[in-house]
Design an enzyme around this catalytic site. Sequence first.
Site, PDB file in Angstrom:
ATOM      1  N   LYS A   1      45.945  24.848  45.483  1.00  0.00           N
ATOM      2  CA  LYS A   1      45.908  25.933  46.460  1.00  0.00           C
ATOM      3  C   LYS A   1      44.436  26.174  46.774  1.00  0.00           C
ATOM      4  CE  LYS A   1      45.450  29.754  47.543  1.00  0.00           C
ATOM      5  NZ  LYS A   1      44.446  30.141  48.568  1.00  0.00           N
TER       6      LYS A   1
ATOM      7  N   GLY B   1      37.086  31.324  40.267  1.00  0.00           N
ATOM      8  CA  GLY B   1      37.016  32.400  41.250  1.00  0.00           C
ATOM      9  C   GLY B   1      36.534  33.680  40.583  1.00  0.00           C
ATOM     10  N   SER B   2      36.891  34.799  41.188  1.00  0.00           N
ATOM     11  CA  SER B   2      36.366  36.073  40.704  1.00  0.00           C
ATOM     12  C   SER B   2      37.076  36.515  39.422  1.00  0.00           C
ATOM     13  CB  SER B   2      36.537  37.138  41.783  1.00  0.00           C
ATOM     14  OG  SER B   2      37.915  37.315  42.038  1.00  0.00           O
ATOM     15  N   THR B   3      36.398  37.344  38.653  1.00  0.00           N
ATOM     16  CA  THR B   3      36.981  37.855  37.407  1.00  0.00           C
ATOM     17  C   THR B   3      38.206  38.718  37.710  1.00  0.00           C
ATOM     18  OG1 THR B   3      34.868  37.698  36.271  1.00  0.00           O
ATOM     19  CG2 THR B   3      36.465  39.224  35.328  1.00  0.00           C
TER      20      THR B   3
ATOM     21  N   GLY C   1      40.974  36.440  38.306  1.00  0.00           N
ATOM     22  CA  GLY C   1      41.257  35.803  37.018  1.00  0.00           C
ATOM     23  C   GLY C   1      42.166  36.678  36.159  1.00  0.00           C
TER      24      GLY C   1
ATOM     25  N   GLU D   1      37.198  29.688  35.159  1.00  0.00           N
ATOM     26  CA  GLU D   1      35.764  29.860  35.346  1.00  0.00           C
ATOM     27  C   GLU D   1      35.587  31.012  36.309  1.00  0.00           C
ATOM     28  OE1 GLU D   1      33.441  26.724  37.186  1.00  0.00           O
ATOM     29  OE2 GLU D   1      31.940  28.279  37.499  1.00  0.00           O
TER      30      GLU D   1
ATOM     31  N   CYS E   1      28.707  30.661  40.990  1.00  0.00           N
ATOM     32  CA  CYS E   1      29.090  31.601  39.920  1.00  0.00           C
ATOM     33  C   CYS E   1      28.016  31.742  38.863  1.00  0.00           C
ATOM     34  CB  CYS E   1      30.430  31.190  39.314  1.00  0.00           C
ATOM     35  SG  CYS E   1      30.586  29.420  39.181  1.00  0.00           S
TER      36      CYS E   1
ATOM     37  N   GLU F   1      28.638  41.438  40.173  1.00  0.00           N
ATOM     38  CA  GLU F   1      28.404  40.159  40.852  1.00  0.00           C
ATOM     39  C   GLU F   1      28.371  40.394  42.364  1.00  0.00           C
ATOM     40  OE1 GLU F   1      31.412  36.992  40.666  1.00  0.00           O
ATOM     41  OE2 GLU F   1      29.758  35.626  40.198  1.00  0.00           O
TER      42      GLU F   1
HETATM   43  P1  ADP Z   1      36.859  35.689  46.332  1.00  0.00           P
HETATM   44  O1  ADP Z   1      37.197  37.129  46.082  1.00  0.00           O
HETATM   45  O2  ADP Z   1      35.431  35.409  46.126  1.00  0.00           O
HETATM   46  O3  ADP Z   1      37.445  35.104  47.578  1.00  0.00           O
HETATM   47  P2  ADP Z   1      38.963  34.853  44.640  1.00  0.00           P
HETATM   48  O4  ADP Z   1      38.850  34.778  43.175  1.00  0.00           O
HETATM   49  O5  ADP Z   1      39.799  35.948  45.207  1.00  0.00           O
HETATM   50  O6  ADP Z   1      37.503  34.883  45.144  1.00  0.00           O
HETATM   51  O7  ADP Z   1      39.470  33.476  45.251  1.00  0.00           O
HETATM   52  C1  ADP Z   1      39.465  32.246  44.591  1.00  0.00           C
HETATM   53  C2  ADP Z   1      40.791  31.571  44.819  1.00  0.00           C
HETATM   54  O8  ADP Z   1      41.824  32.379  44.255  1.00  0.00           O
HETATM   55  C3  ADP Z   1      41.181  31.375  46.282  1.00  0.00           C
HETATM   56  O9  ADP Z   1      41.852  30.129  46.424  1.00  0.00           O
HETATM   57  C4  ADP Z   1      42.142  32.517  46.530  1.00  0.00           C
HETATM   58  O10 ADP Z   1      43.041  32.260  47.578  1.00  0.00           O
HETATM   59  C5  ADP Z   1      42.856  32.588  45.210  1.00  0.00           C
HETATM   60  N1  ADP Z   1      43.508  33.884  44.917  1.00  0.00           N
HETATM   61  C6  ADP Z   1      43.169  35.111  45.371  1.00  0.00           C
HETATM   62  N2  ADP Z   1      44.011  36.060  44.889  1.00  0.00           N
HETATM   63  C7  ADP Z   1      44.903  35.424  44.092  1.00  0.00           C
HETATM   64  C8  ADP Z   1      46.016  35.838  43.290  1.00  0.00           C
HETATM   65  N3  ADP Z   1      46.397  37.117  43.216  1.00  0.00           N
HETATM   66  N4  ADP Z   1      46.706  34.904  42.601  1.00  0.00           N
HETATM   67  C9  ADP Z   1      46.337  33.603  42.658  1.00  0.00           C
HETATM   68  N5  ADP Z   1      45.304  33.144  43.401  1.00  0.00           N
HETATM   69  C10 ADP Z   1      44.590  34.033  44.111  1.00  0.00           C
END
Ligand code: ADP
Length: 499
Positions: free
Chosen positions: A194, A247-249, A252, A269, A303, A403
Amino acid sequence: MDRQTSSAPLDESTRRFLSRGQYGLLIDGRMGPGKSNKSFDTLNPSTGEVLARLAEGDETDIDRAVRAARAAFEGAWSGWTPYERQALLYRAHDIIERNFDELAEIESLDMGAPISRTRSSKGALLKMILFFASQSGNISGQTLQNGLPGEVVTMSMKAPVGVIGGIIPWNGPLVGQWWLLGAVLASGCTAVLKPAEDASLSVLRTVELLHEAGLPEGVLNVVTGTGSVAGAALARHPDVDRIAFTGSTATGRKIIEASAVNIKKLQLELGGKSPDIVFADADLSKAVPGAAMGVFANSGQICFAGTRVFVERSIADEFSARVADFARGIRIGRSMDPDAQLGPLISRLQLDRVMSYIDIGSREGARLVCGGERMGGALSDGYFIAPTVFSHVDNEMRIAREEIFGPVLSVIPFDTVDEAIALGNQTDYGLGGAVWTRDISRALKVVQKIHTGVMWVNCYGLIDPLVGFGGTKHSGYGAKGGVAHLDNYLYSKSVYINT
Ligand code: ADP
């Protein structure tokens, strides 16, 4: 600020790829629309213009992709020998190498990194594929002694965990996705990917090319769409064995919660607020550009960016002035400008977030030394922010704790090595960090005492797959790279044989 920008012509293959305009989901080796037929625009962040339209996958599409990945995992793919998987990775290496110019242009147009930066990632990308090719023949268990009565032979075996859900961020998917793709192909797992809604094209194109290189249908599937719908559906899917997420904490945490459904294994990560510690004896001709690019590279969207620059008080003012001079000299431009060193942020949303942090920093009493504004003139349509330096920052300020994920560097003065270590560790995150000094004993003391998954000495941001990196604390778990990487895609089985 107004810096003009030029644009190099696109490669013929890039134009051909982009002329499709609309892209589907890539499931079981075929590209097609999602069940709902919905789609969304992805923008070129250098101009704000629409670059492509992507299918908006939903829960039903994720389910179809997971079924395809499960069927492939249980089908002929499981019978591939390590040599066959290795040969596939070598073919992947060659096809990526041959098509690299197209991939680099797609990536730069889609996520905004200057083309010079994307092109220069070719070596790192190819090295990563070679690393995973070498790992596919390297999966082994052990024979183990035991204290059992009778003649019992005991051993451990490793086996692929199954279907991987790969949730990919937007800050450099062309290279970053290979931590996942390489491990899936080397281990014999299968995956549903995804990609991030703002940067999906290089993932789609890479997986298309891998099919041309002989990837069996269903081994890698791509479902584009939003995080809250497609990403969340993947994270909670009961037939996904493992999630690899960068991605973001905050996201995560949601993935950890969703993983409870079927006790998914996770590799995460997450965010960072990495300390970069500069001592007065450092070679400033290296430390100034090194620390600056430790933050500004990829417009701060890395990151492990070393955003908290702790500088020994006796040189703090000189350092701030020199790093600001360096920042002012960086050439900002649209991603296809061959001379651009920094591009835009990924999106309007991210631009607004970073600008709001710059405002917060000023209101908290930090001194704005340079930058702090959007770029004007020819760049005003894109999401550009001038590289920004704050001095006299306190480690308690929000700009030093949260961050930002933008080109914002904070200089925080310190007096002693122990104070630098204490301040460096005063954060929820534990991803990267660096120390600049000519005194190697002091450097080692800092390396040992700072709680992060990777430390650099007199350099910043070097990564080799053979060595790897990882996070601790709120920055995640499950190392990337090194021998341990593939272990994340395998499970271990203890075997007792009564002879
Ligand atoms: P940012 O806030 O910097 O865009 P994210 O951590 O939200 O970073 O995004 C990283 C990835 O996680 C992207 O592919 C995003 O579509 C996906 N993502 C965002 N929200 C969710 C969620 N609730 N469950 C699974 N994946 C998600």
